[in-house]
Design a protein around this motif. Structure first.
Motif, PDB file in Angstrom:
ATOM      1  N   LYS A  62       0.708  -1.503  -0.206  1.00 28.12           N
ATOM      2  CA  LYS A  62       0.056   0.234   0.156  1.00 28.12           C
ATOM      3  C   LYS A  62       0.739   1.344  -0.003  1.00 28.12           C
ATOM      4  O   LYS A  62       0.325   2.486  -1.072  1.00 28.12           O
ATOM      5  CB  LYS A  62      -1.049   0.141   1.563  1.00 28.12           C
ATOM      6  N   THR A  63       1.893   1.318   0.740  1.00 26.95           N
ATOM      7  CA  THR A  63       2.563   2.066   0.715  1.00 26.95           C
ATOM      8  C   THR A  63       3.367   2.023  -0.303  1.00 26.95           C
ATOM      9  O   THR A  63       3.734   3.756  -1.221  1.00 26.95           O
ATOM     10  CB  THR A  63       3.886   2.144   2.496  1.00 26.95           C
ATOM     11  N   GLN A  64       3.688   1.491  -1.197  1.00 25.17           N
ATOM     12  CA  GLN A  64       4.362   1.968  -1.667  1.00 25.17           C
ATOM     13  C   GLN A  64       4.023   2.010  -3.294  1.00 25.17           C
ATOM     14  O   GLN A  64       4.222   2.778  -4.074  1.00 25.17           O
ATOM     15  CB  GLN A  64       4.946   0.293  -3.192  1.00 25.17           C
ATOM     16  N   TYR A  65       2.777   1.571  -3.192  1.00 20.58           N
ATOM     17  CA  TYR A  65       1.664   2.446  -4.439  1.00 20.58           C
ATOM     18  C   TYR A  65       1.781   3.764  -4.463  1.00 20.58           C
ATOM     19  O   TYR A  65       1.920   4.352  -5.299  1.00 20.58           O
ATOM     20  CB  TYR A  65       0.354   1.191  -4.322  1.00 20.58           C
ATOM     21  N   GLN A  66       1.500   3.871  -3.366  1.00 17.38           N
ATOM     22  CA  GLN A  66       1.308   5.689  -2.870  1.00 17.38           C
ATOM     23  C   GLN A  66       2.313   6.460  -2.622  1.00 17.38           C
ATOM     24  O   GLN A  66       2.471   7.954  -3.573  1.00 17.38           O
ATOM     25  CB  GLN A  66       0.376   5.879  -1.403  1.00 17.38           C
ATOM     26  N   THR A  67       3.530   5.889  -2.607  1.00 17.87           N
ATOM     27  CA  THR A  67       4.865   6.193  -2.892  1.00 17.87           C
ATOM     28  C   THR A  67       5.331   6.683  -4.817  1.00 17.87           C
ATOM     29  O   THR A  67       5.496   7.598  -5.207  1.00 17.87           O
ATOM     30  CB  THR A  67       5.774   5.464  -2.556  1.00 17.87           C
ATOM     31  N   TYR A  68       4.315   5.517  -5.370  1.00 11.33           N
ATOM     32  CA  TYR A  68       4.589   5.411  -6.984  1.00 11.33           C
ATOM     33  C   TYR A  68       3.055   5.836  -7.555  1.00 11.33           C
ATOM     34  O   TYR A  68       3.176   5.132  -8.719  1.00 11.33           O
ATOM     35  CB  TYR A  68       5.488   4.489  -7.599  1.00 11.33           C
ATOM     36  N   LYS A  69       2.153   6.462  -6.830  1.00 14.06           N
ATOM     37  CA  LYS A  69       0.805   6.582  -7.889  1.00 14.06           C
ATOM     38  C   LYS A  69       0.708   7.026  -8.183  1.00 14.06           C
ATOM     39  O   LYS A  69       0.192   6.288  -9.887  1.00 14.06           O
ATOM     40  CB  LYS A  69      -0.249   6.933  -6.670  1.00 14.06           C
ATOM     41  N   SER A  70       1.176   7.465  -8.860  1.00 13.14           N
ATOM     42  CA  SER A  70       1.405   8.814 -10.433  1.00 13.14           C
ATOM     43  C   SER A  70       1.867   7.643 -11.582  1.00 13.14           C
ATOM     44  O   SER A  70       1.259   8.025 -12.059  1.00 13.14           O
ATOM     45  CB  SER A  70       1.578  10.359 -10.192  1.00 13.14           C
ATOM     46  N   GLU A  71       3.037   7.270 -10.819  1.00  8.51           N
ATOM     47  CA  GLU A  71       3.784   6.817 -12.315  1.00  8.51           C
ATOM     48  C   GLU A  71       2.786   5.840 -12.346  1.00  8.51           C
ATOM     49  O   GLU A  71       3.060   5.096 -13.599  1.00  8.51           O
ATOM     50  CB  GLU A  71       4.961   6.580 -11.898  1.00  8.51           C
ATOM     51  N   ILE A  72       2.909   4.881 -11.855  1.00  8.61           N
ATOM     52  CA  ILE A  72       1.688   3.668 -11.932  1.00  8.61           C
ATOM     53  C   ILE A  72       0.768   3.815 -12.868  1.00  8.61           C
ATOM     54  O   ILE A  72       0.414   2.693 -13.715  1.00  8.61           O
ATOM     55  CB  ILE A  72       1.236   2.998 -10.712  1.00  8.61           C
ATOM     56  N   ASP A  73      -0.475   4.537 -12.193  1.00  4.18           N
ATOM     57  CA  ASP A  73      -1.592   4.696 -13.166  1.00  4.18           C
ATOM     58  C   ASP A  73      -1.506   5.530 -14.367  1.00  4.18           C
ATOM     59  O   ASP A  73      -2.110   5.286 -14.905  1.00  4.18           O
ATOM     60  CB  ASP A  73      -2.157   6.425 -12.206  1.00  4.18           C
ATOM     61  N   HIS A  74      -0.394   6.515 -14.242  1.00  3.22           N
ATOM     62  CA  HIS A  74       0.586   7.136 -15.917  1.00  3.22           C
ATOM     63  C   HIS A  74       0.403   5.852 -16.173  1.00  3.22           C
ATOM     64  O   HIS A  74      -0.456   5.362 -18.187  1.00  3.22           O
ATOM     65  CB  HIS A  74       1.164   8.127 -15.714  1.00  3.22           C
TER      66      HIS A  74
END
Length: 375
Positions: free
Chosen positions: A7-19
């Motif tokens: 969860k924290t990993q995703y929040q850290t890279y949320k914009s890059e992953i979502d893009h």
């Protein structure tokens, strides 16, 4: 507290992953998109081998290699007794016989002396043909490949590195997944490098093997997917997962491997003299898929785990049952005396929370509970 904090990993890279995901959705190239080839190139460069072949998961990665090598009934495949079921499962799935070998108590990995003993015994019995060794990089630490390779060369055996947990580990500057004749890894979400579903990869420097694997993973295709020249399987990495992995691989290289080693050092310092902490041989580096301590006996292990649970601290036991005791392998009639270390470990190991985003405060909390238990 999370055991492996995705969860924290995703929040850290949320914009890059979502893009990255949105790009795949926009292009609608869900199977075999550009992201897959780009990821394979990046993975092969990181590991230091010529070829990376992605596939559906880590289990099928091993299955594909054994298929490509023509592993069949009557072949003996040597692997550690202390590991996840799939390493032995793929052997039986291909019709061969798994020969379980005890492990080294310090590293949890294949015991090379016992490996050679098992190979010699198999040759003397004359019922099976020794063909492949599958060492496992357990908990992030690469197996002893320099010595394993000597055994393989002596008896003309192939080596398939099971690097499902070892991706990011190192021996004398050489990265995990670059050892043996071929190697595999898993991108299961909780692995050192994980996607958001299932995924796997095969690594090799063998051009012909790579060509064959690329055929086998897509229904035995020839020039195209409607030209089928052999019997294969359907085992592809989805483009969305490849896009996610590209983002996560950059983070993995940039800081995550260093961060899990920072966490491990803090654990080591705080737990020194309290419990038996992981052993990393000189010249080796671990990617710490797990941080696994040893307790004195089963009762102590279970009581400590219960104490941690009371404090809302997750922990896991890998593995509660040796491979030779699995019901699926009951027909092999293994000699239980040959697996004393594995049996001991299955009764005494406990894995603590471990991930790149674990804070020192959280580490202090875990260690305080452990020290309080022993005091």
């Amino acid at each position: 507290m999370e055991f492996r904090d995705l969860k924290t990993q995703y929040q850290t890279y949320k914009s890059e992953i979502d893009h990255a995901i949105q790009n795949v959705l926009t292009n609608a190239n869900f199977i075999g998109g550009n992201e897959v080839k780009e990821l394979e190139q990046q993975l092969s460069e990181y590991v230091g081998v010529k070829h990376c072949i992605t596939c559906a998961n880590g289990t099928e990665a091993m299955t594909l290699v054994l298929m490509a090598w023509g592993v069949k009934e009557g072949d003996a495949i040597f692997l550690p007794d202390f590991t996840f079921f799939s390493t032995g499962e793929v052997v039986s799935f291909n019709g061969a016989t798994p020969i379980f070998v005890d492990v080294d108590r310090n590293t949890f990995n294949l015991d090379v002396v016992k490996l050679e003993e098992a190979v010699k015994q198999t040759i003397e019995e004359g019922k099976l043909t020794p063909k492949v060794i599958i060492p496992v990089d357990l908990f992030g630490l690469p197996a002893n490949y320099p010595e394993i390779q000597k055994v393989a060369d002596k008896y003309n055996l192939l080596v398939l590195e099971d690097g499902a947990q070892g991706f990011g580990g190192v021996i004398e500057g050489k990265r995990a997944c670059s050892f043996g004749n071929a190697s595999t890894t898993s991108f299961f979400p909780a692995k050192p490098l994980g996607c958001y579903g299932d995924g796997g990869a095969i690594f090799t420097n063998d051009d012909k093997l790579a060509e064959l694997l690329n055929s086998l993973k897509v229904h035995g295709k020839g020039n195209n997917k409607y030209d089928n020249v052999r019997i294969g399987v359907n085992s592809r990495l989805d483009t969305i997962q490849a896009a996610i992995l590209k983002v996560k691989l950059e983070a993995f290289i940039k800081h995550e491997v260093d961060d899990v080693n920072r966490v491990a050092r803090l654990y080591d310092e705080k737990l020194k003299g309290v419990v038996e902490t992981p052993f990393i041989p000189e010249g080796y580096a671990s990617s710490f898929a797990q941080y696994t301590i040893k307790l004195n006996n089963n009762e102590e292990r279970n009581n400590l785990q219960a104490k941690l649970k009371e404090e809302n601290i997750p922990s896991m036991i890998y593995y509660v049952m040796p491979m030779h005791e699995q019901e699926a392998f009951s027909d092999l009639k293994s000699n239980h005396k040959n697996f004393q270390i594995t049996k001991e470990l299955s009764q005494t190991v406990l894995s603590l929370p471990m991930h790149p985003y674990l804070t020192e405060q959280e580490i202090d909390q875990v260690c305080s509970v452990i020290m309080e238990y022993f005091n």
